[in-house]
Design an enzyme around this catalytic site. Structure first.
Site, PDB file in Angstrom:
ATOM      1  N   CYS A 130       0.830  -1.212   0.000  1.00 15.59           N
ATOM      2  CA  CYS A 130       0.000   0.000   0.000  1.00 15.59           C
ATOM      3  C   CYS A 130       0.860   1.256   0.000  1.00 15.59           C
ATOM      4  O   CYS A 130       1.361   1.673   1.049  1.00 15.59           O
ATOM      5  CB  CYS A 130      -0.934  -0.007   1.216  1.00 15.59           C
ATOM      6  SG  CYS A 130      -1.963   1.457   1.322  1.00 15.59           S
ATOM      7  N   CYS A 133      -0.460   4.129   2.136  1.00 21.28           N
ATOM      8  CA  CYS A 133      -0.266   3.960   3.583  1.00 21.28           C
ATOM      9  C   CYS A 133       1.202   4.203   3.963  1.00 21.28           C
ATOM     10  O   CYS A 133       1.484   4.824   4.977  1.00 21.28           O
ATOM     11  CB  CYS A 133      -0.630   2.552   4.032  1.00 21.28           C
ATOM     12  SG  CYS A 133      -2.117   1.894   3.296  1.00 21.28           S
ATOM     13  N   ASP A 134       2.137   3.684   3.164  1.00 16.72           N
ATOM     14  CA  ASP A 134       3.526   3.594   3.621  1.00 16.72           C
ATOM     15  C   ASP A 134       4.532   4.437   2.833  1.00 16.72           C
ATOM     16  O   ASP A 134       5.697   4.524   3.235  1.00 16.72           O
ATOM     17  CB  ASP A 134       3.989   2.120   3.559  1.00 16.72           C
ATOM     18  CG  ASP A 134       3.130   1.219   4.438  1.00 16.72           C
ATOM     19  OD1 ASP A 134       2.618   1.725   5.457  1.00 16.72           O
ATOM     20  OD2 ASP A 134       2.961   0.045   4.103  1.00 16.72           O
TER      21      ASP A 134
END
Ligand SMILES: Cc1cc2nc3c(=O)[nH]c(=O)nc-3n(C[C@H](O)[C@H](O)[C@H](O)COP(=O)(O)OP(=O)(O)OC[C@H]3O[C@@H](n4cnc5c(N)ncnc54)[C@H](O)[C@@H]3O)c2cc1C
Length: 308
Positions: A130, A133-134
């Site tokens: 992701c 997200c990261d």
């Protein structure tokens, strides 16, 4: 007992919920991670009609609020099994049981893994599925993105905002992504594409420090120093808890008819979890609307039988 129990709070499940709760059907959506589903993990959604520059997280939040405004209850729980005997369908979760007259399976699909050494060990320590997200953890670092479809290219482009260099690792000699995304990627000065290349191993000590790559055309191996690797190599349907009578294909996708009905009466399947060609927000939304209308017919028949 609910009228409609929906497992999965992505665009498919939440669209069904908007329709069924608006029709006055008591509806619960059971979601294990984050209402909004897979779309909530993507940075930018550019192809959802009417909303040309909305983030996936914001679109997911809007879907959830819309459903709740019509009375849908959203519960956080993971469904582990189903009991389907008789007219009552029960979704059994880790925290509770949800009984309904109708069950909608809208569980989508989870990212596929590469299955190479180091992938499990470094998950969350440099291995990610992701970018939204990261990605920000990898500011000014060299990173790799594996895959060649729309999602891989879209997320590699997102990663260029943080990384000093994005190495695109693709096992073929051309990308599968739509032309507009390919053009953006291939003309980006931070991106280097490694064609005909596969990841053999993800290496590191406590965190990822590099990849062992192999060129499938020449057989030549190469070590690529990177601080992180983002993997986008397809998806696996989330149907592990679904009993045989519902019906899945050889890859585990739910088999439905045009009304989203599965092989089990009163059980419907919508969105990415369904056997289909396209896996998009708009197609999941379309499935949700179709299923909701079929649900209304099903409940109408059931109520007709009950009143006789
Ligand atoms: C990186 C990326 C970028 C994308 N970009 C776009 C884009 O720009 N435009 C576009 O149209 N599409 C895009 N997509 C595809 C889009 O996100 C999906 O097609 C869409 O989200 C499918 O919706 P769905 O409701 O079927 O499933 P999902 O969105 O996957 O939702 C399923 C939900 O079910 C939950 N769930 C699963 N199992 C259980 C269980 N046992 N119990 C409870 N809950 C469960 C999951 O947590 C999840 O929230 C992208 C996908 C990815 C991965």
């Amino acid at each position: 007992m609910y009228d409609v129990v929906i497992v999965g709070g992505g665009p498919g499940g939440l669209t069904t919920a908007i329709y069924t709760s608006r029709a006055g059907r008591e509806t619960v959506v059971v979601e294990k991670e984050m209402p909004g589903g897979l779309m909530a993990t993507t940075h930018e959604v550019e192809n959802y009609p009417g909303l040309p520059d909305v983030s996936g997280a914001e679109l997911g939040e809007r879907f959830r609020r819309h459903a709740e405004e019509f009375g849908t209850k959203v519960v956080m729980d993971e469904i582990e099994s189903l009991r389907l005997a008789g007219d009552q369908k029960v979704a059994v979760g880790a925290a509770g049981e949800y009984a309904g007259r109708v069950l909608i399976l809208a569980t989508g699909s989870a990212p596929r893994t590469l299955g190479v050494p180091g992938e499990d060990r470094f998950r969350g320590r440099g291995v990610s599925y992701c970018a939204t997200c990261d990605g920000a953890f990898f500011r000014e670092q060299e990173i790799a993105c594996v895959g060649g479809g729309d999602a891989a290219v879209q997320e590699a482009l997102h990663l260029t905002r943080f990384a000093s260099r994005v190495h695109m690792i693709h096992r073929r000699k051309e990308l599968r992504a739509v032309r507009v995304l390919q053009d953006r990627l291939l003309s980006h000065d931070k991106v280097q594409v490694h064609w005909n290349t596969v990841v053999e191993e993800i290496e590191g000590d406590k965190l990822v420090s590099g990849l062992r790559l192999r060129n499938v055309a020449t057989g030549r191996e190469q070590h690529l120093p990177v601080g992180g690797v983002f993997i986008y190599v397809g998806h696996q349907p989330a149907t592990g808890f679904v009993p045989d009578e519902v019906g899945v294909d050889e890859q585990g996708y739910l088999v439905t008819d045009d009304h989203m009905r599965t092989g089990a009466p009163g059980v419907f399947g919508v969105g990415d979890v369904r056997h289909r060609i396209q896996r998009q927000i708009a197609t999941a939304v379309g499935d949700g609307a179709t299923a909701a209308m079929a649900v209304e017919n099903y409940l109408g028949d059931l109520e007709g039988r009950e009143s006789h």
